[in-house]
Design a protein around this motif. Structure first.
Motif, mmCIF file in Angstrom:
data_model
loop_
_atom_site.group_PDB
_atom_site.id
_atom_site.type_symbol
_atom_site.label_atom_id
_atom_site.label_comp_id
_atom_site.label_asym_id
_atom_site.label_seq_id
_atom_site.Cartn_x
_atom_site.Cartn_y
_atom_site.Cartn_z
ATOM 1 N N TYR A 137 0.832 -1.221 0.074
ATOM 2 C CA TYR A 137 0.005 -0.131 0.068
ATOM 3 C C TYR A 137 0.825 1.236 -0.044
ATOM 4 O O TYR A 137 1.713 1.411 0.864
ATOM 5 N N ALA A 192 4.384 1.834 9.082
ATOM 6 C CA ALA A 192 4.705 2.258 7.803
ATOM 7 C C ALA A 192 5.881 2.812 7.635
ATOM 8 O O ALA A 192 6.557 3.426 8.568
ATOM 9 N N LEU A 241 -5.963 -0.466 7.016
ATOM 10 C CA LEU A 241 -5.303 -1.343 6.297
ATOM 11 C C LEU A 241 -4.640 -2.558 7.100
ATOM 12 O O LEU A 241 -4.637 -2.543 8.236
ATOM 13 N N LYS A 256 3.649 -1.112 4.050
ATOM 14 C CA LYS A 256 3.006 0.120 3.828
ATOM 15 C C LYS A 256 4.149 1.278 3.591
ATOM 16 O O LYS A 256 4.977 1.355 4.498
ATOM 17 N N LEU A 267 -4.597 4.627 7.584
ATOM 18 C CA LEU A 267 -3.694 3.609 8.167
ATOM 19 C C LEU A 267 -4.111 2.524 9.062
ATOM 20 O O LEU A 267 -3.773 1.540 8.778
#
Length: 400
Positions: free
Chosen positions: A131, A206, A171, A177, A168
Motif C-alpha cells: 500500500y 509504515a 489497512l 505500507k 492507516l
C-alpha cells in the motif's frame, strides 16, 4: 479508425477558446537570453524572473560553472550508458558523496531527473500487495510511481493528520505500507505537518518517504528540508529531491539510511535502464550541493524576500494560497483561467514572468499565478515586482 487523440478534444477546445481571445500562449514562452538567476530577455523585453524554481540562485555561481566546464573538458559531453554499465564516472560518485554529506546519511542514489527518482524509488519498494498512502495533492511523479509499481493507492485529504491516521488504521497490520509526503507542496507553497504525520505513520509500522524537492537547500538549519526544520529527519526512511531547483542544474536523487538500500541499484528500473547524467551536470550538482551546506545567509535573505512579497501582495488585495509565507512559493489565486491568462500576460508586458498554473495540476480546480522567489532577488527587485503586480492587477480588474 478510432482517433487516439480524441480523448484530448476538451483540452484542445479549451486552449483554442483561450487563444481566440488574443491572449499570448502562456505555455509557449521563449527566453531569448538569460542574464542572471533573476533576469532574462523574454519577447525582446528585459524581464524579472519570478517563476523558475531557482530558489538559491546557483545557476550562475562562478564555482558551479567552472566545475561544469572542467568536467566537460576532461570527461566529454556524455556517458552514453547506464549507471550499471559504463555510465558511472568519478563525478557521479562524488555527487553521491556530496549528497551523503549534505544529509548526513549513509546512502545516496543519483537519477537522471527528479521525476525518475520518485518513479523509480516508489515503484521499486512498493509493489503488488503493498500500500502507498499519499496526500491527495501529491505530485504527478508520485502518482506515476505508484501506478508503475502496481501498489494499492490510498489517498487522504491534503495535510490532514487525522485523515492519514484513519486510512492507516484500516489497512492490514501485516501489509507493506509506504507513506509518501512532500515537505512543500508546489502549487500553493504550503508546508506539511511532517512531525505529526511521521508519528502516526510509524505507529502504524509504515515506512516514510518525503519529497523535499521544493525545500531542499532553503528550509531547515542546514537546508535539508522541512523534515529537518521539524526535527524528524532521522525518522524518515527515504528523502527524494531534485537538482533542478535549489541545486540549479538537472537530475534527481534519493538518500537513505536503510541498510539494504544499495540493492536498489540493481532492481530500480528507471535507474538501470536510462543513460546517466553527463559529467558536466554531476560536477555542477556536486559543487552546488557543497556550497549550499554553507548557504545560511542566502537562506535568511530568501525568507525575508518571501515575507515582504507575501505581505505586499496581500496588502494590495490579492488572494493568496497561504495565510502566511511558508516557503519560497507564493500562489496568487485567480478567478478563472481566462482572467488568469490575462493577468499573466499583463505581468509579462510589465516585464515580470510568473507561472500560470491550471487544473488538473492545481488543487480544487483553481487557476493561480505561482511566484517562485530566488535568494538572488534584491529587496529592490521585490519592490519592483509588487509595483508590477499592482499595475497589472488594476489593468485586468483583479484588484481595485
Amino acid at each position: 479508425m478510432t482517433d487516439l487523440f480524441s480523448k484530448f478534444d476538451p483540452l484542445i477546445q479549451q486552449r483554442e477558446t483561450l487563444l481566440a481571445t488574443g491572449v499570448t500562449d502562456p505555455y509557449n514562452l521563449v527566453m531569448e537570453k538569460v542574464i542572471s538567476p533573476t533576469v532574462a530577455i523574454c519577447n525582446g523585453r528585459e524581464t524579472i524572473l519570478l517563476g523558475t524554481y531557482n530558489y538559491m540562485g546557483m545557476t550562475f555561481d562562478e564555482d558551479v560553472i567552472a566545475a561544469g566546464k572542467d568536467a566537460l573538458d576532461k570527461f566529454g559531453s556524455g556517458t552514453t550508458g547506464s549507471r550499471v554499465l559504463n555510465g558511472t564516472y568519478q563525478g557521479h560518485k562524488e555527487c553521491e558523496e556530496a549528497l551523503k554529506e549534505f544529509y548526513a546519511m549513509d546512502h545516496a542514489m543519483v537519477f537522471s531527473t527528479g521525476y525518475q527518482a520518485n518513479l523509480g524509488i516508489i515503484s521499486t519498494i512498493a509493489g503488488k500487495g503493498d500500500y502507498v498512502i499519499l496526500d491527495i495533492d501529491s505530485h504527478a511523479s508520485i502518482y506515476d510511481g505508484c501506478k508503475m509499481g502496481d501498489a494499492e493507492i490510498v489517498a487522504f485529504r491534503h495535510n490532514d493528520v487525522d485523515a492519514l491516521e484513519k486510512r492507516l488504521k484500516r489497512l492490514p497490520a501485516d501489509a507493506g505500507k509506504l507513506v509518501v509526503l512532500e515537505g512543500v507542496y508546489s502549487m500553493l507553497g504550503d508546508v506539511a505537518p511532517l512531525k505529526e504525520m511521521i508519528r502516526v505513520s510509524k505507529e502504524a509500522s509504515a515506512m516514510v518517504l518525503v519529497d523535499e524537492a521544493h525545500s531542499m537547500g532553503f528550509i531547515g538549519e542546514n537546508g535539508r528540508g522541512v523534515a529537518e526544520a521539524q526535527g524528524v529527519l532521522d525518522d524518515v526512511d527515504f528523502v527524494i529531491g531534485t537538482f533542478s531547483k535549489s541545486v540549479g542544474t538537472v537530475g534527481g536523487f534519493c538518500v537513505s539510511n536503510h541498510p539494504k538500500f544499495e540493492i536498489m541499484r540493481l532492481v530500480c528500473r528507471p535507474y538501470v535502464f536510462t543513460a546517466s547524467l553527463p559529467p558536466s551536470v554531476v560536477a555542477t550538482a556536486a559543487t552546488s550541493i557543497r556550497k549550499l551546506m554553507h548557504g545560511s545567509n542566502k537562506r535568511a535573505h530568501l525568507w525575508e524576500n518571501s515575507k515582504v512579497l507575501h505581505k505586499g501582495l496581500r496588502d494590495l488585495g490579492f488572494q493568496l494560497g497561504t495565510d502566511e509565507p511558508q516557503s519560497a512559493i507564493i500562489a496568487v489565486i485567480m478567478p478563472d483561467l481566462e482572467q488568469g491568462a490575462m493577468m499573466w500576460e499583463a505581468l509579462l508586458e510589465e516585464g515580470l514572468y510568473v507561472n500560470l498554473a491550471r487544473p488538473p495540476a492545481t488543487p480544487a480546480g483553481m487557476t493561480l499565478l505561482r511566484c517562485s522567489l530566488c535568494a538572488e532577488h534584491s529587496i529592490e527587485q521585490v519592490g519592483e515586482i509588487l509595483g508590477r503586480f499592482e499595475r497589472a492587477g488594476k489593468r485586468v480588474g483583479i484588484i481595485g
